[in-house]
Design an enzyme around this catalytic site. Structure first.
Site, PDB file in Angstrom:
ATOM      1  N   ASP A   1       3.331   9.355  -1.061  1.00  0.00           N
ATOM      2  CA  ASP A   1       2.086   9.059  -0.259  1.00  0.00           C
ATOM      3  C   ASP A   1       1.793   7.325  -1.298  1.00  0.00           C
ATOM      4  OD1 ASP A   1      -0.008   8.179   1.341  1.00  0.00           O
ATOM      5  OD2 ASP A   1      -0.894   9.731   1.347  1.00  0.00           O
TER       6      ASP A   1
ATOM      7  N   HIS B   1       0.759  -1.119   0.072  1.00  0.00           N
ATOM      8  CA  HIS B   1       0.029   0.268   0.330  1.00  0.00           C
ATOM      9  C   HIS B   1       0.364   0.978  -0.221  1.00  0.00           C
ATOM     10  CE1 HIS B   1      -4.242  -1.644   0.942  1.00  0.00           C
ATOM     11  NE2 HIS B   1      -3.058  -2.435   1.316  1.00  0.00           N
TER      12      HIS B   1
HETATM   13  O1  F6P Z   1      -0.623   4.097   4.317  1.00  0.00           O
HETATM   14  C1  F6P Z   1      -0.242   2.490   4.848  1.00  0.00           C
HETATM   15  C2  F6P Z   1      -1.286   1.879   5.889  1.00  0.00           C
HETATM   16  O2  F6P Z   1      -0.778   0.839   6.730  1.00  0.00           O
HETATM   17  C3  F6P Z   1      -2.440   2.028   5.865  1.00  0.00           C
HETATM   18  O3  F6P Z   1      -2.504   1.042   5.359  1.00  0.00           O
HETATM   19  C4  F6P Z   1      -3.171   2.040   7.541  1.00  0.00           C
HETATM   20  O4  F6P Z   1      -4.331   2.438   6.753  1.00  0.00           O
HETATM   21  C5  F6P Z   1      -2.272   3.114   7.610  1.00  0.00           C
HETATM   22  O5  F6P Z   1      -1.050   2.664   7.618  1.00  0.00           O
HETATM   23  C6  F6P Z   1      -2.137   3.082   9.430  1.00  0.00           C
HETATM   24  O6  F6P Z   1      -1.035   2.751   9.730  1.00  0.00           O
HETATM   25  P1  F6P Z   1      -1.233   2.352  11.639  1.00  0.00           P
HETATM   26  O7  F6P Z   1      -2.258   0.624  11.221  1.00  0.00           O
HETATM   27  O8  F6P Z   1      -0.419   2.059  11.465  1.00  0.00           O
HETATM   28  O9  F6P Z   1      -2.294   3.150  12.233  1.00  0.00           O
END
Ligand code: F6P
Length: 463
Positions: free
Chosen positions: A371, A162
């Site tokens: 991003d 992602h």
């Molecule tokens: O963008 C990467 C990501 O893992 C997303 O998929 C996710 O929504 C976001 O970061 C949230 O991060 P964390 O799980 O560390 O709160």
């Protein structure tokens, strides 16, 4: 979708029914995956987000709701420190977002990452039936496919990243970089958000790993295995999100925003509080706009929603402090007794409320320094009134910029560029706003999360 094999999704975070925290704070992954699993009666396996020693005993919490079964394990404090706060978010995250200055390379956290991936394989393998299709997500779990294969699993297995894939010259700063890529090639399909990240990955495979890369068919062959590597830009759940506008909660939120800003034009930013999102740089751009256009100070208000994230990681504590200082400085210098130029809000909101805020704001500022995709950009467009749409100001370094070319694209590092983009947005006539909106909404509607899932799973089924 009856007849299709069951889908097993494995990711670090799982959107457990009735989990704590607002949807807005969970980011795009949670919503996207839930949509994918819903009509396949799928299983979603991952970390509960909780700390306890029960994961060591093999305890898994299972819940079924809305046709989706979730199976979650707790992690110990040591695992959270080494795997989540450590290797995933203090090594891979900064490195993959071009922040070599913030990347930490510690042997212990690298070992913790391997250990937790092994634990996921140990506890996940018995949940997977022979016919299931397995789809692993994101940088926390890169080695998981190889770990599952070492336990004899022959299922079709895909992986989607992602976040960006860094340029080779950055990636090779990671100790054992080759090992990480070798494990990735145990999947049948590896997906990236954009062509750019895909090309960086293929460049590494060809030039460092000396794998056989066929760019035309999008395949990498290495040590007798062939992996499909392609770009699958993720989208939003258009059907669901666009309907939120009919919802009372969204209307109320829009009204709240409009009545609180009175006659001022609202600009909005919504991001997890993360240094990759370029929030302090955005505030600098807004400050520069006010410097250049002091007469506009009473006409504009900027609302930044930034729910805190990864709070145990030092670099996140620092970005929070820096942002508070910047907002304080500008507000201190520019506020009047009846007017504050920047509203900085440290909490998450529901998707319906965000829809309302997006619709009420005439400018959306989405200016990450780097991003993978950025679904906020797509949601902002999706929430606009087609008869009077707002303007999206978008960083050229967000994956979304490859698709939303009719946004006002900016260099987020340049305060002058951001200030100039705000001027363009404020002056943009209705017919141009509509023209840009119509092009962008077609992409947001058509390249939705259902099509993303369909394309990825089609390639995985045929692999
Ligand atoms: O963008 C990467 C990501 O893992 C997303 O998929 C996710 O929504 C976001 O970061 C949230 O991060 P964390 O799980 O560390 O709160």
């Amino acid at each position: 979708m009856t007849g299709d094999p069951r889908l097993v999704v494995i990711s670090n975070r799982v959107a457990v029914p009735k989990a704590r925290g607002a949807a807005g704070a969970q980011g795009g992954l949670a919503g996207a995956l839930h949509a994918a699993l819903k009509d396949r009666k799928g299983l979603w396996f991952g970390w509960s987000g909780e700390e306890s020693e029960s994961g060591r005993t093999g305890h898994i919490d299972t819940q079924t709701s809305d046709g989706v079964t979730t199976a979650t394990l707790d992690l110990s404090q040591r695992d959270i420190d080494e795997y989540y706060n450590g290797y995933a978010n203090s090594t891979l995250w900064p490195l993959f977002h071009d922040r070599l200055d913030l990347a930490e390379y510690e042997r212990e956290t690298a070992k913790g990452y391997e250990r937790v991936n092994e634990r996921f394989a140990e506890l996940g393998a018995p949940l997977i039936d022979a016919e299931d299709i397995v789809w692993v997500h994101d940088y926390h779990l890169i080695p998981l496919g190889e770990r599952l294969r070492s336990r004899g699993l022959k299922n079709r297995m895909g992986f989607f990243l992602h976040i960006p894939w860094p340029a080779t010259r950055m990636f090779v700063s990671l100790p054992y970089h080759e090992r990480l890529v070798r494990t990735l090639l145990f999947y049948d399909v590896v997906g990236f958000q954009t062509q750019e990240w895909l090309e960086s990955f293929l460049h590494y495979c060809e030039n460092e790993l000396r794998a056989e890369v066929d760019k035309a068919s999008g395949t990498v062959t290495f040590e007798g295995r062939t992996t499909i590597a392609r770009a699958y830009p993720i989208g939003i759940d258009w059907e669901h999100f666009s309907k939120l506008g009919e919802n009372g909660e969204a209307r109320q939120a829009q009204q709240r925003l409009i009545s609180s800003t009175r006659r001022r034009i609202a600009m909005i930013g919504v991001d997890r509080l993360d240094y990759s999102k370029g929030i302090p740089e955005r505030i600098d751009g807004i400050g520069r706009f006010f410097d250049k256009n002091p007469e506009s100070i009473r006409d504009l208000v900027f609302i930044q929603i930034a729910p805190p994230s990864r709070e145990d990681v030092g670099s996140y504590q620092e970005i929070r402090a820096a942002l508070e200082q910047k907002c304080g400085q500008i507000n201190g210098a520019r506020s009047e007794v009846d007017m504050v130029p920047i509203r900085y809000v440290n909490r998450g909101y529901s998707h319906a409320e965000l829809f309302g805020f997006f619709r009420g704001a005439k400018i959306g500022l989405v200016t990450p320094l780097r991003d993978g995709m950025n679904l906020v950009a797509k949601e902002y467009v999706a929430a606009q009134d087609p008869e009077d749409p707002g303007v999206l100001i978008l960083s050229r370094f967000a994956g979304a910029a490859a698709q939303l070319k009719d946004a006002v694209l900016v260099n987020p590092h340049s305060p002058d560029d951001i200030a100039h983009a705000i001027r363009i947005a404020l002056d943009m006539p209705l017919d141009e706003r509509k023209r840009r909106y119509e092009k962008m909404i077609a992409t947001v509607r058509d390249d939705n999360v259902q099509n993303w899932t369909r394309d990825f799973l089609r390639d995985l089924s045929e692999a």
